[in-house]
Design an enzyme around this catalytic site. Structure first.
Site, PDB file in Angstrom:
ATOM      1  CE  LYS A  19      19.377  50.931  56.386  1.00  0.00           C
ATOM      2  NZ  LYS A  19      20.847  51.080  56.250  1.00  0.00           N
ATOM      3  NE  ARG A  94      19.554  57.276  54.814  1.00  0.00           N
ATOM      4  CZ  ARG A  94      19.521  56.171  54.079  1.00  0.00           C
ATOM      5  NH1 ARG A  94      18.373  55.625  53.752  1.00  0.00           N
ATOM      6  NH2 ARG A  94      20.629  55.596  53.686  1.00  0.00           N
ATOM      7  NE  ARG A 133      25.738  47.679  48.951  1.00  0.00           N
ATOM      8  CZ  ARG A 133      24.920  48.357  49.762  1.00  0.00           C
ATOM      9  NH1 ARG A 133      24.184  47.704  50.643  1.00  0.00           N
ATOM     10  NH2 ARG A 133      24.860  49.668  49.699  1.00  0.00           N
ATOM     11  NE  ARG A 166      23.877  51.733  46.672  1.00  0.00           N
ATOM     12  CZ  ARG A 166      23.204  51.745  47.821  1.00  0.00           C
ATOM     13  NH1 ARG A 166      22.505  50.676  48.173  1.00  0.00           N
ATOM     14  NH2 ARG A 166      23.202  52.801  48.589  1.00  0.00           N
ATOM     15  NE  ARG A 177      25.758  55.424  51.380  1.00  0.00           N
ATOM     16  CZ  ARG A 177      25.851  54.145  50.995  1.00  0.00           C
ATOM     17  NH1 ARG A 177      26.937  53.716  50.378  1.00  0.00           N
ATOM     18  NH2 ARG A 177      24.860  53.311  51.224  1.00  0.00           N
TER      19      ARG A 177
HETATM   20  P1  AMP Z   1      20.301  53.506  50.877  1.00  0.00           P
HETATM   21  O1  AMP Z   1      20.150  52.590  49.712  1.00  0.00           O
HETATM   22  O2  AMP Z   1      19.207  53.332  51.904  1.00  0.00           O
HETATM   23  O3  AMP Z   1      21.688  53.441  51.492  1.00  0.00           O
HETATM   24  O4  AMP Z   1      20.111  55.004  50.321  1.00  0.00           O
HETATM   25  C1  AMP Z   1      20.983  55.538  49.333  1.00  0.00           C
HETATM   26  C2  AMP Z   1      20.877  57.046  49.302  1.00  0.00           C
HETATM   27  O5  AMP Z   1      19.530  57.440  48.987  1.00  0.00           O
HETATM   28  C3  AMP Z   1      21.178  57.754  50.608  1.00  0.00           C
HETATM   29  O6  AMP Z   1      22.581  57.940  50.798  1.00  0.00           O
HETATM   30  C4  AMP Z   1      20.429  59.078  50.417  1.00  0.00           C
HETATM   31  O7  AMP Z   1      21.123  59.939  49.537  1.00  0.00           O
HETATM   32  C5  AMP Z   1      19.160  58.615  49.703  1.00  0.00           C
HETATM   33  N1  AMP Z   1      18.092  58.244  50.670  1.00  0.00           N
HETATM   34  C6  AMP Z   1      17.554  57.003  50.876  1.00  0.00           C
HETATM   35  N2  AMP Z   1      16.614  57.037  51.818  1.00  0.00           N
HETATM   36  C7  AMP Z   1      16.543  58.321  52.243  1.00  0.00           C
HETATM   37  C8  AMP Z   1      15.770  59.004  53.233  1.00  0.00           C
HETATM   38  N3  AMP Z   1      14.866  58.354  53.995  1.00  0.00           N
HETATM   39  N4  AMP Z   1      15.976  60.338  53.383  1.00  0.00           N
HETATM   40  C9  AMP Z   1      16.865  61.014  52.640  1.00  0.00           C
HETATM   41  N5  AMP Z   1      17.642  60.440  51.703  1.00  0.00           N
HETATM   42  C10 AMP Z   1      17.485  59.103  51.498  1.00  0.00           C
END
Ligand code: AMP
Length: 223
Positions: A19, A94, A133, A166, A177
């Site tokens: 994404k 989400r 990654r 990360r 996740r």
């Molecule tokens: P991502 O980089 O999109 O994989 O997001 C990393 C982490 O940030 C996720 O595992 C959540 O802990 C938090 N996070 C990101 N976007 C959201 C969202 N829309 N709602 C809740 N938590 C989020």
């Protein structure tokens, strides 16, 4: 598409579906703003802001930050001028509550989504992708130890910044996740299908191939 030719799209998909990578390419293609909630939260955590402090522990466990906080954060971001040229939402919504929150935000702005991409990638492919990654601490550029290794190990080719893994890209957290994604986010696919907004994209292939599939699908909705 909208009157001004701005794109307003949302990218759904499990962690590691690509994404973030595709959102950056769409941003460059259309001059739209990229709203990546994961990036916003990681920045807040690095700056140790009150939001960052709250988010960091949840992110490290692969859990979601509360809906109310996320909806406020995105509402504030979408109201900024750079989003008038269109936006690409990556990582939000989400949950169904966040999707409803987004509908309220867009309605209040007199705006709407043009299309929702669901990027599909099998879980075993995701685990291989995420474990390898690496991101640049300075400019956020993305690398992969196998498919896109940096020319100099541990160093960003673009800006010379240090590359890091990360904390949530370790196998156990990746599995957590994925569980959270299936339970809380995957139901959004049906939600947007019912609204007639969904475009399903095969997310296995090269970055360029997937980009091509998305641009073709956007062409079909009139971009
Ligand atoms: P991502 O980089 O999109 O994989 O997001 C990393 C982490 O940030 C996720 O595992 C959540 O802990 C938090 N996070 C990101 N976007 C959201 C969202 N829309 N709602 C809740 N938590 C989020």
């Amino acid at each position: 598409m909208t009157d001004e030719g701005a794109v307003r799209v949302l990218l759904l998909g499990p962690p590691g579906a690509g994404k973030g990578t595709q959102a950056k390419l769409l941003r460059e293609e259309f001059g739209a703003c990229q709203v990546s909630t994961g990036d916003i939260l990681r920045r807040a955590a690095a700056e140790r802001s009150p939001l960052g402090e709250k988010a960091a522990a949840l992110m490290a466990k692969g859990e979601l930050v509360p809906d109310g906080l996320m909806i406020e954060l995105v509402a504030e971001r979408l109201r900024r001028d750079d989003c008038l040229a269109g936006f690409i939402l990556d990582g939000f919504p989400r949950t169904l509550d966040q999707a409803e929150g987004l509908e309220g935000i867009l309605e209040a702005m007199g705006s709407k989504l043009d299309c929702v991409f669901s990027i599909r990638v099998p879980h075993d492919v995701i685990i291989l992708r995420l474990e390898g990654r690496r991101s640049c601490k300075v400019c956020g550029a993305l690398y992969h130890l196998v498919s896109q290794p940096p020319p100099r190990s541990g160093v960003c080719d673009r800006c010379g910044g240090e590359l890091y893994q990360r904390e949530d890209d370790r196998v156990e957290t990746i599995r957590a996740r994925l569980r959270v994604y299936e339970a809380q986010t995957a139901p959004l696919i049906d939600h947007y299908r019912k609204k007639g907004l969904l475009k399903e994209i095969d997310g296995v292939g090269s970055v360029e191939e997937i980009r091509g599939r998305m641009l073709q699908a956007l062409g079909e909705v009139g971009a």
